[in-house]
Design a protein around this motif. Sequence first.
Motif, short mmCIF file in Angstrom:
data_model
loop_
_atom_site.label_atom_id
_atom_site.label_comp_id
_atom_site.label_asym_id
_atom_site.label_seq_id
_atom_site.Cartn_x
_atom_site.Cartn_y
_atom_site.Cartn_z
N ILE A 1 0.87 -1.17 0.00
CA ILE A 1 0.00 0.00 0.00
C ILE A 1 0.91 1.23 0.00
O ILE A 1 1.72 1.40 0.91
CB ILE A 1 -0.91 0.03 1.25
CG1 ILE A 1 -1.73 -1.27 1.36
CG2 ILE A 1 -1.79 1.27 1.25
CD1 ILE A 1 -2.75 -1.48 0.29
N THR A 2 0.77 2.07 -1.02
CA THR A 2 1.62 3.25 -1.16
C THR A 2 0.79 4.50 -0.88
O THR A 2 -0.30 4.66 -1.43
CB THR A 2 2.21 3.33 -2.58
OG1 THR A 2 2.96 2.13 -2.83
CG2 THR A 2 3.10 4.55 -2.74
N ILE A 3 1.33 5.37 -0.05
CA ILE A 3 0.68 6.64 0.27
C ILE A 3 1.05 7.66 -0.81
O ILE A 3 2.22 7.74 -1.21
CB ILE A 3 1.13 7.16 1.65
CG1 ILE A 3 0.81 6.13 2.75
CG2 ILE A 3 0.51 8.52 1.96
CD1 ILE A 3 -0.66 5.83 2.92
N PHE A 4 0.06 8.42 -1.27
CA PHE A 4 0.35 9.51 -2.20
C PHE A 4 -0.19 10.81 -1.64
O PHE A 4 -1.00 10.83 -0.72
CB PHE A 4 -0.15 9.22 -3.62
CG PHE A 4 -1.61 8.90 -3.72
CD1 PHE A 4 -2.58 9.89 -3.70
CD2 PHE A 4 -2.03 7.58 -3.85
CE1 PHE A 4 -3.91 9.59 -3.80
CE2 PHE A 4 -3.38 7.27 -3.96
CZ PHE A 4 -4.32 8.28 -3.93
N GLN A 5 0.30 11.92 -2.20
CA GLN A 5 0.06 13.24 -1.63
C GLN A 5 -0.06 14.26 -2.75
O GLN A 5 0.61 14.17 -3.76
CB GLN A 5 1.25 13.53 -0.73
CG GLN A 5 1.45 14.90 -0.21
CD GLN A 5 2.72 14.98 0.65
OE1 GLN A 5 3.68 14.25 0.46
NE2 GLN A 5 2.70 15.87 1.60
N ALA A 6 -0.96 15.25 -2.54
CA ALA A 6 -1.08 16.39 -3.45
C ALA A 6 -1.08 17.65 -2.60
O ALA A 6 -1.69 17.67 -1.52
CB ALA A 6 -2.35 16.32 -4.28
N PRO A 7 -0.41 18.70 -3.05
CA PRO A 7 -0.43 19.95 -2.29
C PRO A 7 -1.81 20.60 -2.34
O PRO A 7 -2.58 20.35 -3.26
CB PRO A 7 0.62 20.81 -2.99
CG PRO A 7 0.67 20.27 -4.39
CD PRO A 7 0.36 18.80 -4.28
N SER A 8 -2.08 21.42 -1.35
CA SER A 8 -3.34 22.15 -1.31
C SER A 8 -3.55 22.90 -2.62
O SER A 8 -2.66 23.61 -3.08
CB SER A 8 -3.32 23.15 -0.14
OG SER A 8 -4.52 23.89 -0.12
N GLY A 9 -4.70 22.69 -3.25
CA GLY A 9 -5.00 23.36 -4.50
C GLY A 9 -4.36 22.72 -5.72
O GLY A 9 -4.68 23.09 -6.84
#
Length: 136
Positions: free
Chosen positions: A73-81
Motif C-alpha cells: 500500500i503506497t501513500i500519495f500526496q497532493a499539495p493544497s489546490g
Amino acid sequence: GAKGDTGPPGPAGQGLRLQLDQGSTLLPLWSFGCDGSVQPFASMIVQEVCSIAGNAQDWTLEANSGPSTQVKITIFQAPSGGLIYTTTAVVLTVAAGSNHATSDVKLPVSRGDRIGASANAVWSPGGLTLRARIVP
C-alpha cells in the motif's frame, strides 16, 4: 521533560485516517481515501486533508482479513489546490495471510495537503483502516 524530550504530542497534533468498507476490493493502482470506497483514479477519491503542517508518522494498517499474496500500500500526496498526486516514500507491506502492517517513515506535510493510498495487487480485506499521526 524540561530539557530535551518534549514528551508525547498533545492535542495540537492531527490524526490521518484512510479506510475501506467491508465490501470494497482493492485493485492494482486503484486508489482509496477516507470515505471507504475504491476508485480508478486518485482524483476521484475523498482525500484526507491535513489540518496542520508537520510530519505524518507512525503509520499503522489494520484489516479484517489478510491477502493471499503480499500487497504493498503506497501513500500519495497532493499539495493544497494542486491537481497532481505524487507517490511518497511511505509504503506499508502486508504479508500474505497477515492483516496488519506498519511504517516508520516520516512524511513531511503542509496544511491543506491531500493524502490517499493505492495498492499494487488485488485484495479484499473485509474492511481496512490505515492511520497515521501528524506531529507539528
